[in-house]
Design an enzyme around this catalytic site. Structure first.
Site, mmCIF file in Angstrom:
data_model
loop_
_atom_site.group_PDB
_atom_site.id
_atom_site.type_symbol
_atom_site.label_atom_id
_atom_site.label_comp_id
_atom_site.label_asym_id
_atom_site.label_seq_id
_atom_site.Cartn_x
_atom_site.Cartn_y
_atom_site.Cartn_z
ATOM 1 C CD GLN A 13 -6.060 0.030 8.441
ATOM 2 O OE1 GLN A 13 -6.837 -0.809 8.874
ATOM 3 N NE2 GLN A 13 -4.749 -0.109 8.545
ATOM 4 C CG ASN A 25 -3.450 4.507 9.856
ATOM 5 O OD1 ASN A 25 -3.761 5.616 9.411
ATOM 6 N ND2 ASN A 25 -2.311 4.290 10.476
ATOM 7 C CB CYS A 79 4.143 2.651 9.676
ATOM 8 S SG CYS A 79 3.327 1.483 8.577
ATOM 9 N N GLY A 96 0.824 -1.203 0.000
ATOM 10 C CA GLY A 96 0.000 0.000 0.000
ATOM 11 C C GLY A 96 0.856 1.249 0.000
ATOM 12 C CB SER A 103 -1.943 -3.126 1.714
ATOM 13 O OG SER A 103 -0.882 -3.981 2.048
ATOM 14 C CB ALA A 104 -2.953 -8.542 0.056
ATOM 15 C CG HIS A 105 -0.418 -6.676 5.295
ATOM 16 N ND1 HIS A 105 -0.269 -6.315 6.611
ATOM 17 C CD2 HIS A 105 -0.051 -5.601 4.570
ATOM 18 C CE1 HIS A 105 0.178 -5.069 6.683
ATOM 19 N NE2 HIS A 105 0.311 -4.625 5.450
ATOM 20 C CB THR A 140 9.351 -10.924 -12.242
ATOM 21 O OG1 THR A 140 10.376 -10.859 -13.232
ATOM 22 C CG2 THR A 140 8.605 -12.241 -12.365
#
Length: 395
Positions: A181, A153, A327, A72, A201-203, A239
């Site tokens: 979020q 967040n 963070c 993200g 963001s996936a996590h 990649t």
């Protein structure tokens, strides 16, 4: 084995077992590079395309408007820095808020210091909501981008995104939102919400770490951020993280399918926890909007106590929480978000963020509040500030 209650889902979530299962073949069997031409590579290419389509459908976008990133943070930086580079001949002014994630704030600071940008950092009200009239007043003929997060967040406040996007559109200004979020927690439709760019963001939704995306509306003239190969339609070289992309697609579909029932449960548990804390712990303050907040967010300030001491003692009881954004953990400064909503330093320092997950139970939260009450009482018994406050109150 010590019981663990995990209430820091805004920092990261447990990767769902079915997401892991979906990813595994792309490490060991379908490991081909999607850019290659042989059959083995075709399986990887098709898997990437399917995940892109899944995410696009959830947002009401097209697959050609979804670009996978490494996080993200990368998506936020790409939206700000590359948009500024593409539109700086038109103007050099960006509008954001004082309570954005540092991925946006530090990108803006970089653009100010290194690229000659002018940035307006909007104030927010006591609940963390942007004042639309002040947003309109901040717009100048040089404004090229508005970047305001969908939901905060730390305190969970949800912004009036649709109205913000409409203001941007009426003035011919691009609108980016950090939805890290919000995606998977709130129903988002990019057209109805007037969004030109969106980061995720996936996590944060039981997907893997190391994969995100940036939605870029067709027609937005944004430049490449990472240079090299021709991946992501020549806009983001490198990649593709095939396994991560597959995991994101699975996690996104899973979150969308469960959203209504899951967030209903989270709201009920969230409100139960808030009620108990406000009723049973003196001198507690709820941070963020009481209604317009993420379904799983509880952020409270507890006077006369340091947040770090609370976290350490909660951890000793098997409770995982935070004092703000992961963070910025380790920083001695109080949260910039809490300062932005007007909290004094001494109260901001005593703040906790609990973020619920799909496995959280009412019994978990009752256990946490019971332990928290005892910890607060213990820490306040050793606090000179609390002692002085009580003495003054008795006079």
């Amino acid at each position: 084995m010590k019981k663990i209650i995990y209430l820091d889902n805004a920092a990261t979530t447990r990767t769902a077992p079915e997401v892991v299962d979906a990813m595994l073949p792309y490490f060991t069997e379908n490991y081909g590079n999607p850019s290659s031409v042989y059959e083995l590579a075709g399986a990887s290419k098709e898997a990437v395309a399917q995940s892109r389509e899944t995410i696009a459908n959830i947002l009401g976008a097209t697959s050609k408007e979804i670009y996978f990133t490494g996080s993200g943070t990368e998506a936020d930086n790409w939206a700000l820095v590359a948009t500024y580079e593409a539109y700086k001949e038109k103007g050099n002014h960006i509008i954001t808020t004082k309570m954005e994630h540092h991925a946006v704030l530090h990108a803006c600071e970089y653009l100010e210091k290194m690229r000659g940008a002018k940035v307006t950092y909007l104030d927010v009200d006591e609940n963390g909501i942007v004042k639309l009239d002040e947003l309109e007043k901040a717009i100048t003929p040089d404004t090229i981008l508005i970047s305001i997060m969908y939901a905060n967040n730390e305190i969970g406040t949800i912004q009036p995104i649709r109205e913000i996007g409409m203001i941007a559109r009426e003035h011919g200004i691009l609108f980016h939102t950090d939805a890290v979020q919000a995606f998977g927690q709130l129903p988002i439709q990019v057209d109805a919400d007037n969004i030109d760019m969106l980061s995720s963001s996936a996590h944060k939704i039981n997907g893997p770490k190391g994969i995100g995306f940036l939605y870029i509306r067709k027609g937005v003239k944004i430049r490449s951020f990472i240079h090299g190969g021709a991946q992501e339609r020549k806009r983001r070289a490198g990649t593709e993280n095939v396994a991560g992309i597959v995991g994101y697609g699975c996690a996104a579909r899973r979150a969308a399918d469960s959203m209504e029932a899951r967030t209903k449960k989270e709201r009920e548990l969230r409100d139960h926890m808030i009620r108990r804390i406000m009723k049973e712990i003196p001198y507690a303050r709820l941070n963020g909007d009481p209604v317009k907040r993420l379904p799983n967010n509880v952020n409270v300030s507890l006077q006369f106590i340091e947040g770090e001491s609370l976290l350490i003692m909660l951890d000793m009881e098997g409770i995982c929480a935070s004092s703000g954004s992961a963070c910025t953990s380790g920083s001695l400064d109080p949260s910039h978000v809490l300062l932005a909503i007007g909290l004094p330093h001494e109260i901001a320092h005593g703040s906790l963020r609990f973020t619920l997950g799909e496995d959280t139970t009412k019994e978990d939260l009752d256990y946490v509040v019971d332990k928290l009450k005892g910890i607060v009482e213990h820490l306040r018994s050793m606090s000179p500030l609390y002692e002085d406050f009580i003495k003054k109150g008795k006079k």
